[in-house]
Design an enzyme around this catalytic site. Structure first.
Site, short mmCIF file in Angstrom:
data_model
loop_
_atom_site.label_atom_id
_atom_site.label_comp_id
_atom_site.label_asym_id
_atom_site.label_seq_id
_atom_site.Cartn_x
_atom_site.Cartn_y
_atom_site.Cartn_z
N ASP A 31 0.82 -1.21 0.00
CA ASP A 31 0.00 0.00 0.00
C ASP A 31 0.86 1.26 0.00
O ASP A 31 1.89 1.34 0.66
CB ASP A 31 -0.89 -0.04 1.26
CG ASP A 31 -2.03 0.95 1.22
OD1 ASP A 31 -2.11 1.74 0.25
OD2 ASP A 31 -2.84 0.94 2.16
N ASP A 72 -6.31 -6.81 -1.97
CA ASP A 72 -6.70 -6.64 -0.57
C ASP A 72 -8.11 -6.09 -0.45
O ASP A 72 -8.69 -5.55 -1.41
CB ASP A 72 -5.71 -5.71 0.13
CG ASP A 72 -5.53 -6.03 1.61
OD1 ASP A 72 -6.40 -6.72 2.18
OD2 ASP A 72 -4.54 -5.57 2.20
N GLY A 114 -5.70 -9.78 5.78
CA GLY A 114 -5.29 -11.13 6.14
C GLY A 114 -6.31 -12.12 5.65
O GLY A 114 -6.64 -12.17 4.47
N ASP A 125 -3.16 -11.17 8.98
CA ASP A 125 -2.28 -10.03 9.24
C ASP A 125 -1.44 -10.25 10.49
O ASP A 125 -0.54 -9.46 10.77
CB ASP A 125 -3.11 -8.75 9.41
CG ASP A 125 -3.50 -8.13 8.08
OD1 ASP A 125 -2.96 -8.56 7.04
OD2 ASP A 125 -4.34 -7.20 8.07
#
Length: 732
Positions: free
Chosen positions: A371, A482, A533, A552
């Site tokens: 990100d 994601d 995650g 995560d």
């Protein structure tokens, strides 16, 4: 007909689905009721001995206009139940008729048997390479008043202990009806005192094994977050009280769907177990117009008479071989480094190059840019929906940096979050209507972001066109997709008021459509799924992405439980797992580097830390880990998995064996040390008892029977969180 997996006994009105491992029996009973007889180990023939006993039970009503008080749909084990038919179990389906009633009386109409397996349009599904490897039974039930027909689909594979089920609803009437619930399957059991295993959790705490008794009443395991969720994975198993990893019966159910789901388990007044599985009926209401049909997601049903390991192995094989489509499913996965925990949003091209340079020296194979590379994103408050490179961080363009990564001999991966939008973005300024919200109300943020209306084609097309401009450069080898929030403020602006109950499901269908277009257009890009995650770790996702970021939470000790639970259903090649910094970013735990590597090698190994800040000793350990992993990863990624010791105990142990039983990798983790430790042993599984195996570290040689029956003592070391890996190879 090339297969002989399904038989119909016309005299007794019994269907028998069978192979060498399982049988599934259902029959046509009074009133056209489709009755469930049996699902379990294979039987060659059925001689009609399981016709349900006739009893006159109080408050269990009978068929319309029937004088037979001994036959009731309230007690009979059935294949599919509706509301309003004197059956007081939780119904598999609920329909709202034009007159406002929910009356529906489903009765047998017809059947057909097809070779192979039909595809499901717009939904992930299992498949066949050749028609003769499976056969499908389609039983049609009808309601003669509304002219609704329900096709119940049952697929049995020739060589798997698996039944795949789904339902198609057809409206042959003259008016629209509303489907308020449509389960993908129902299953009823008589004389079974099961426990139920589920995989609940939370963000950074996914898929923890939960096992409990089933008392009279209804248990519900579900998600209505818009995704399959961290909180409750779309899986359930029914097991005997004495079932363990190697012994006992287990029935596993996994839903191939990435949205709201619901598993209902009911013990009724007669001690019978009743199960429904499918799309969650929370806020679900689907308008079915005349001549339209509705298709449910699939459920994979697995039977094992040899414990949970065999159940898991059946799921792993089916998901890997007949759910996944990506060419990467059979390819060795690269060892990567992801910059997220190393830099978060604080990076530029020069800073990243130092990580790339170090990755090359350590023998890593891919760099993944997470990100913060797009829009003007320096934190999580902006730029989602603006998929253009951030010039301040990459003044020479993203392609220039990708070229640098490739010049170092590494592959280049890139993070996207295509389903989201920020208020502070060009996309929102140009198309504020793309943001999912209820008109006249302010939507709820989560991680300072909002959800796009993916149910609308124009929204999907906008995101697709933005991504294509980057991916057509042919400089991207991997995508991490994601999704960092749950859905809320559910509304689809192009649907009328009476169809807003379709918005959740249409979102999932839109997500599948967008993802499918991308994976189809870019077959040479490895796609990895992620939702903070493991918030979308399910069979449906596996159809599009062959691997998923498991959690995560990168702490090795918590990952033991997360990965153990994940492995109940999903193959280890699907599970990505990274070595991160110690003390751990999520919980502060200090864990040995060796242990972090050993646990991460359960899945697809990667690193998620700043390689440039590691000590020389840590760098040497990375080189050692990566070198060893490259020797064993074909076995660890694609071998048959056996869980040897449960993660809930002070020790966790697992192993993988190659298909020829020539090579095995074993890992044992001791969690807490004790001043007076017990002496423990680890016994292996899945080896050839007649072969001899060398421990490649010590050169000791053992018989396969020795390793499985006698085992070996675990090392006793001072200190917590110690791991030991063993690599065995068969010798002549």
């Amino acid at each position: 007909m090339t297969s002989n997996l399904i038989k119909f006994d016309d005299q007794n009105k019994v269907f028998h689905l069978h192979n060498k491992q399982i049988s599934y029996l259902l029959s046509i009973e009074d009133g056209g009721t489709l009755s469930h007889l049996y699902f379990g180990g294979a039987v060659k023939n059925y001689n009609n001995q399981l016709k349900y006993p006739r009893l006159d039970r109080g408050f269990s009503g009978n068929l319309p206009e029937s004088l037979d008080r001994t036959f009731s749909r309230d007690s009979l084990p059935k294949e599919y139940s509706s509301a309003g038919e004197m059956d007081f179990h939780t119904p598999a389906t609920i329909v709202r008729n034009p007159d406002g009633s929910n009356a529906l009386f489903l009765a047998y109409k017809s059947y057909k048997i097809e070779d192979g397996k039909p595809d499901l349009k717009g939904l992930p599904h299992s498949w066949t390479k050749e028609d003769d490897e499976a056969q499908t039974l389609i039983v049609t039930l009808e309601d003669k008043v509304s002219k609704l027909e329900y096709d119940l689909l049952y697929t049995i594979y020739r060589d798997r202990p698996v039944i795949v089920r789904s339902v198609q609803v057809h409206n042959h009437g003259e008016e629209a009806v509303y489907l308020e619930k449509v389960a993908s399957m129902q299953m009823d059991y008589v004389d079974k005192d099961f426990e139920v295993i589920t995989l609940p959790g939370a963000h950074a705490n996914e898929r923890r094994v939960q096992r409990e008794n089933i008392g009279q009443g209804i248990k519900v395991f579900s998600s209505y977050r818009g995704t399959s969720s961290h909180q409750m994975n779309p899986f359930m198993a029914l097991v005997d009280h004495d079932t363990n990893e190697f012994m006992g019966e287990a029935y596993g159910f996994a839903l191939a769907y990435s949205g709201n789901h619901k598993f209902e388990v009911e013990r009724d007044q007669f001690g019978q177990i009743h199960v429904n599985t499918g799309i969650n009926d929370y806020n679900f209401k689907w308008k079915l117009n005349p001549n339209e049909e509705f298709q449910t997601p699939e459920v994979l049903m697995v039977y094992s008479d040899q414990g949970l390991n065999k159940m898991s192995q059946a799921f792993h094989s089916l998901i890997h071989e007949r759910i996944m489509r990506s060419k990467f499913k059979d390819q060795i996965r690269p060892v990567l480094v992801n910059n997220w925990e190393a830099t978060y949003f604080d990076f530029n091209e020069d800073k990243l190059k130092t990580i790339v340079d170090k990755a090359k020296k350590l023998g890593l194979e891919m760099f993944v840019l997470d990100d913060g590379w797009f829009g003007h994103r320096d934190d999580d408050n902006s730029s989602l929906g603006d998929w253009k490179v951030y010039k301040k961080k990459f003044p020479n363009g993203l392609g220039h940096f990708a070229d640098y990564v490739h010049e170092q001999g590494l592959k280049f991966g890139l993070w996207f979050e295509p389903e989201m939008i920020s208020y502070e973005s060009n996309l929102y300024k140009e198309h504020p209507d793309y943001l999912m919200h209820v008109p006249g109300r302010k939507p709820c943020p989560s991680r300072n972001q909002y959800v796009l209306e993916l149910g609308r084609k124009e929204v999907r097309d906008n995101i697709f066109e933005q991504m294509v401009k980057i991916l057509d450069s042919k400089k991207i080898d991997y995508i991490k997709w994601d999704m960092n929030r749950s859905l809320s403020d559910i509304y689809e602006s192009d649907l009328p008021a009476d169809q807003q109950g379709e918005a959740y499901h249409r979102y999932v269908l839109g997500y599948y459509d967008l993802l499918n277009k991308l994976v189809t257009r870019y077959p040479d890009i490895l796609f990895e799924g992620c939702s903070g995650g493991g918030g979308r770790f399910d069979v449906g996702q596996a159809y599009y992405t062959p691997q998923i970021w498991a959690s995560d939470n990168t702490d090795a000790i918590e990952r033991l439980k997360i990965q153990y639970g994940t492995s109940l259903v999903y193959p280890q090649s699907m599970m990505t797992s990274h070595v991160s910094v110690s003390p751990n970013e999520q919980n502060g735990r200090i864990t040995p580097f060796n242990t972090r590597g050993a646990v991460a090698m359960w899945g697809d190994l990667g690193y998620e830390l700043d390689l440039t800040k590691m000590s020389d000793e840590e760098s040497d350990q990375v080189v050692k880990q990566v070198t060893e992993y490259k020797k064993i990863r074909e076995v660890t990624q694609f071998g048959t998995l056996y869980r040897l010791k449960a993660s809930a105990s002070n020790q966790c142990a697992w192993m993988m064996v190659d298909s020829n039983k020539n090579e095995a990798v074993v890992t044992v983790v001791n969690v807490m040390a004790h001043a007076q430790p017990y002496c423990t042993k680890t016994k292996l599984a899945g080896l050839d008892p007649d072969k001899r195996y060398k421990n490649l570290e010590t050169d000791e040689v053992f018989g396969g029977d020795e390793l499985m029956h006698l085992g070996f003592y675990d090392p006793i070391e001072r200190g917590d969180f110690k791991a030991k890996m063993y690599h065995f190879k068969a010798i002549n």
